[in-house]
Scaffold this active site. Structure first.
Site, PDB file in Angstrom:
ATOM      1  N   GLU A   1     -15.638 -30.456  14.306  1.00 44.23           N
ATOM      2  CA  GLU A   1     -16.773 -30.362  15.417  1.00 44.23           C
ATOM      3  C   GLU A   1     -16.311 -29.978  16.610  1.00 44.23           C
ATOM      4  O   GLU A   1     -15.554 -31.160  17.195  1.00 44.23           O
ATOM      5  CB  GLU A   1     -17.882 -31.303  15.194  1.00 44.23           C
ATOM      6  CG  GLU A   1     -19.040 -31.223  16.301  1.00 44.23           C
ATOM      7  CD  GLU A   1     -19.627 -29.741  16.429  1.00 44.23           C
ATOM      8  OE1 GLU A   1     -19.825 -29.246  15.337  1.00 44.23           O
ATOM      9  OE2 GLU A   1     -19.680 -29.396  17.392  1.00 44.23           O
TER      10      GLU A   1
ATOM     11  N   ASP B   1     -26.170 -20.719  10.179  1.00 45.20           N
ATOM     12  CA  ASP B   1     -26.618 -19.608  11.049  1.00 45.20           C
ATOM     13  C   ASP B   1     -25.765 -18.510  11.201  1.00 45.20           C
ATOM     14  O   ASP B   1     -25.999 -17.383  11.541  1.00 45.20           O
ATOM     15  CB  ASP B   1     -26.927 -20.111  12.370  1.00 45.20           C
ATOM     16  CG  ASP B   1     -28.159 -21.022  12.329  1.00 45.20           C
ATOM     17  OD1 ASP B   1     -29.127 -21.191  11.491  1.00 45.20           O
ATOM     18  OD2 ASP B   1     -28.430 -21.532  13.375  1.00 45.20           O
TER      19      ASP B   1
ATOM     20  N   ALA C   1     -33.699 -23.131  10.814  1.00 47.60           N
ATOM     21  CA  ALA C   1     -33.041 -24.532  10.343  1.00 47.60           C
ATOM     22  C   ALA C   1     -33.021 -24.937   8.852  1.00 47.60           C
ATOM     23  O   ALA C   1     -31.992 -25.441   8.117  1.00 47.60           O
ATOM     24  CB  ALA C   1     -33.862 -25.573  11.092  1.00 47.60           C
TER      25      ALA C   1
ATOM     26  N   TYR D   1     -61.097 -27.864   0.508  1.00 51.10           N
ATOM     27  CA  TYR D   1     -62.304 -27.756   1.389  1.00 51.10           C
ATOM     28  C   TYR D   1     -62.786 -28.999   1.640  1.00 51.10           C
ATOM     29  O   TYR D   1     -63.476 -29.578   0.914  1.00 51.10           O
ATOM     30  CB  TYR D   1     -63.115 -26.634   0.960  1.00 51.10           C
ATOM     31  CG  TYR D   1     -64.390 -26.879   1.849  1.00 51.10           C
ATOM     32  CD1 TYR D   1     -64.605 -26.656   3.168  1.00 51.10           C
ATOM     33  CD2 TYR D   1     -65.723 -27.059   1.186  1.00 51.10           C
ATOM     34  CE1 TYR D   1     -65.748 -26.697   4.001  1.00 51.10           C
ATOM     35  CE2 TYR D   1     -66.873 -27.368   1.968  1.00 51.10           C
ATOM     36  CZ  TYR D   1     -66.727 -27.086   3.265  1.00 51.10           C
ATOM     37  OH  TYR D   1     -68.149 -27.531   4.005  1.00 51.10           O
TER      38      TYR D   1
ATOM     39  N   ALA E   1     -25.711 -27.201   8.598  1.00 53.65           N
ATOM     40  CA  ALA E   1     -25.260 -26.718   7.515  1.00 53.65           C
ATOM     41  C   ALA E   1     -24.117 -27.643   7.253  1.00 53.65           C
ATOM     42  O   ALA E   1     -23.774 -28.182   6.069  1.00 53.65           O
ATOM     43  CB  ALA E   1     -25.052 -25.093   7.471  1.00 53.65           C
TER      44      ALA E   1
ATOM     45  N   CYS F   1     -33.296 -27.585  16.853  1.00 55.82           N
ATOM     46  CA  CYS F   1     -34.877 -27.111  17.322  1.00 55.82           C
ATOM     47  C   CYS F   1     -35.480 -27.768  18.158  1.00 55.82           C
ATOM     48  O   CYS F   1     -36.582 -27.281  18.814  1.00 55.82           O
ATOM     49  CB  CYS F   1     -35.693 -26.701  15.854  1.00 55.82           C
ATOM     50  SG  CYS F   1     -34.652 -25.873  14.691  1.00 55.82           S
TER      51      CYS F   1
ATOM     52  N   TRP G   1     -64.576 -21.113   2.193  1.00 54.50           N
ATOM     53  CA  TRP G   1     -63.395 -20.047   2.076  1.00 54.50           C
ATOM     54  C   TRP G   1     -62.355 -20.196   3.297  1.00 54.50           C
ATOM     55  O   TRP G   1     -62.919 -19.561   4.354  1.00 54.50           O
ATOM     56  CB  TRP G   1     -64.037 -18.756   1.879  1.00 54.50           C
ATOM     57  CG  TRP G   1     -65.240 -18.586   0.959  1.00 54.50           C
ATOM     58  CD1 TRP G   1     -66.408 -18.675   0.971  1.00 54.50           C
ATOM     59  CD2 TRP G   1     -65.026 -17.969  -0.384  1.00 54.50           C
ATOM     60  NE1 TRP G   1     -67.227 -18.409  -0.412  1.00 54.50           N
ATOM     61  CE2 TRP G   1     -66.069 -18.387  -1.176  1.00 54.50           C
ATOM     62  CE3 TRP G   1     -63.711 -17.835  -1.057  1.00 54.50           C
ATOM     63  CZ2 TRP G   1     -66.174 -17.763  -2.457  1.00 54.50           C
ATOM     64  CZ3 TRP G   1     -63.916 -17.487  -2.346  1.00 54.50           C
ATOM     65  CH2 TRP G   1     -65.098 -17.532  -3.182  1.00 54.50           C
TER      66      TRP G   1
END
Lengths: 446, 446
Positions: free
Chosen positions: A32, A281, A299, A424, A11, A42, A432
């Site tokens: 930071e 977060d 994320a 498809y 973020a 992640c 389907w």
């Protein structure tokens, strides 16, 4: 105008980039506390597992790149206090040990989450690791040298990903989970069981309904995990029992927290304190299905919030559309995805929900290597409004959860899904698609 | 009540099943001129290629299974005439050679399409094949014994699929296409080129802008294709230059045809003649983006139309929601998909369309085996209404076209896509899925 951002990962760095684009003249500073910015957290389990070639690969922008765009990045700078009236921060330079006061015009709290360390994990024993940030992986790699047995505590998606990673490195792995099944917060019971079965099929020793009592150690190194079901011997212990928002600064700023314990914001990512934004977060978001505020530290939501906060703190006007609770993970050869609400969650909220379960194949059943895919589709009785979907199946195939996620955003009904002209051809789907089959059955139930 | 269905493949058999469910008492009879019913014709190229183990695998229901449900299936029965006033059919029993008159209360024309055979392909030479129905593959298999060189005429998706199938069986393959590129009706030019490049990468000799003049033969067997660019020597020739609706019976019944040449119907699949329905590849459908009637002979639409026709002819009330022009195919390791309109199609329709092109990876770029995916997203300038998407990339990844297809059904706008909470984890996607990146760029353009 001086825009100050606390936290330089998802973020925070997204906000910095957006603020710069919005306002070429503003001074933008990111503090930071660690050594790394702008990386994909992640991906950490996959660095452990070897699917990602190194930690460097996770970095999308370096401090130099950000500085070249006129964004001041101060690594190893921990913001330890905030005075919202004076609009100043107290910042500790961790390399020099010096503390300075820094003013701001607009402040963004993008402090993220921290791994929960239960009492039993408050230890000096070596070999006990959470995997949340880049240095965690560096430390874990040290412990893995010569290790043969791992115990992962916590069966959420991070625990599952790390169990896979360690297993693929040849360790024996025991996964201990307090709840009756793994993936308990993401899926309904039947789908949780399929994830556990996949872990077991790949040799992970999964022990559910098993609390942890303590650790054993020898010569300063962990040797095992004392559980309610006995001792699990381990050279390495992973603590993956969850995360909680880092809200110390928010508290100090006098910002209101939500019921979830994360920072409460409006759709512009503004907190209750003038000039103070929050994103990522550590922050609540709007769940578009329930209309409740939720804390879902994921994320994409973090990046979206960062964008919105960055635009707004630089003088623009953006709004966060909220989330619908989509998440996805892999356990060995199995993918699992969900969006919206599970049946269990809908029941807990008192909704009149009904679900159908459909099993089909990821592509035409007659085409080579067709693999099963299981879908639970959930809707509101009466209105027919879609509430959610859960998919378990071959890894890429469960990404079709996105179709339902997109409909949830628009408060779509079951016929909206059933009528969709989905793609498809035999290598891609049944005629389907499994989602259409599920929608067809569900429209007869609602 | 006697319900008679002409054609026993996709639309016809679906209609029969639905009619039976709707009305347990009606007499239901299906006349099928061939020997097979209820099979997945889309799988035929993959029987040739070996991805499907045999023709039997394509059959979803046998005549015996249908008869057990009280559906009369008459194989080898060709309906050669219709008298709509008398409500009777003339039916030729091809095994006995006898012709009988059959009455109906409601009639469904599910006669499908036939492969176009240009003048040059009207030949008695052996080794010249269209691949449209099961016997076509049986005949082709005979020709393939000992064959070394194949020429596929037509670069639509069927030609492409067969070129791949024959190449994978070790034949040298020349693909001849009259238009400047392959996949001309599905994709915009840049995306067509990528498909051609993939064919060429796998050793298919693709010759575009090349018309066919005639065939050469020797001793009753084809030896080559005379093209505008010279002779292509071939032991086997595939004719895949397109299909056209089988509308002989519709004409005889006095049913109105649409501008496309296919049978015109309302949303209940009713033709302009009382009691006569039409469904499947011989029938037009409503394009929900353009609101025009289109002829898109594709399996899902055919099945949907069959459902609707079956319900309605048996006394129920169902409506066909229309299509948005979604299609997908595979060319070796490349998938290609589209939904809605291409930029070219939108231009032709006089829409104020704008497109963006985005290249990303099918999953996180840092994760093992990430492969490129290219997306063109198209919207209407001003309104921001989504018009279409084209995707080219790794095979399963282009199935995410479904997200856009679903939005097109609901006349979604670009922000509806951008705001969607799509699933992210490194093995599945980038944090910002390629569709979100495209939507983000496009919302700045519209």
């Amino acid at each position: 105008m001086r825009l100050v951002i606390v936290g330089g990962v998802a973020a925070g760095m997204t906000a910095a980039s957006r603020a710069r684009r919005q306002n070429p003249d503003a001074e933008i500073v990111v503090f930071e506390r660690g050594d790394w910015i702008s990386y994909g957290a992640c991906g950490l389990p996959y660095v452990v597992g070897g699917e990602v070639e190194g930690l460097d690969r996770l970095v999308s922008r370096t401090p130099e790149q950000m500085r070249a765009r006129g964004i001041g990045v101060r690594l190893c700078h921990e913001v330890t206090g905030v005075d919202a009236r004076a609009a100043t921060l107290t910042v500790l330079d961790r390399s020099s040990g010096r503390t300075v006061t820094e003013p701001y015009d607009r402040l963004l709290l993008a402090t993220g989450v921290e791994a929960i360390r239960p009492d039993w994990a408050q230890t000096d024993l070596r070999g006990v690791h959470a995997v949340k940030e880049i240095p965690d992986v560096q430390a874990l790699e040290n412990s893995l040298k010569g290790a043969r047995r791992a115990c992962v505590v916590g069966g959420g998606y991070i625990g599952i990903e790390l169990a896979e990673a360690l297993r693929s490195r040849g360790l024996s792995v025991v996964l201990v989970e307090k709840a009756p099944e793994v993936a308990g917060r993401m899926l309904d019971r039947d789908y949780q069981r399929q994830v556990r079965a996949e872990l077991e099929r790949h040799g992970v020793d999964v022990r559910c309904s098993t609390g942890v009592v303590g650790l054993t150690g020898k010569a300063g190194h962990v040797t095992g995990v004392q559980t309610e079901g006995g001792l699990v011997r381990a050279d390495v212990v992973i603590v993956a029992v969850g995360v909680r928002p880092r809200i110390g600064l928010a508290r100090a700023a006098g910002v209101r927290l939500g019921k979830t314990g994360a920072v409460a914001v409006n759709l512009r990512q503004e907190t209750t304190v003038q000039g103070v934004f929050s994103a990522g977060d550590n922050t609540e978001s709007l769940h578009r299905v329930t209309r409740h505020r939720v804390h879902l530290p994921l994320a994409l939501g973090a990046n979206r919030m960062g964008r919105v906060a960055g635009v707004n703190m630089a003088g623009g006007d953006a709004r966060f559309p909220g989330v619908v609770g989509t998440s996805i993970f892999k356990a060995f050869d199995l993918g699992a995805a969900r969006t919206g609400l599970t049946q269990t969650e809908a029941d807990t909220l008192g909704l009149q929900a009904v679900s159908v379960d459909v099993t089909s194949t990821d592509h035409a059943g007659y085409y080579a290597d067709a693999r099963p895919i299981h879908v639970r589709l959930t809707a509101e009785r009466g209105s027919g409004r879609l509430l959610g979907a859960q998919l378990v199946g071959a890894v890429p195939s469960v990404k079709r959860v996105d179709v339902v996620a997109t409909l949830l955003h628009r408060r779509g009904r079951v016929p909206d899904l059933f009528e969709s002209d989905l793609a498809y051809a035999p290598p891609f789907s049944s005629v389907w698609d499994v989602l259409l089959v599920a929608a067809d059955r569900l429209q007869r139930e609602v």
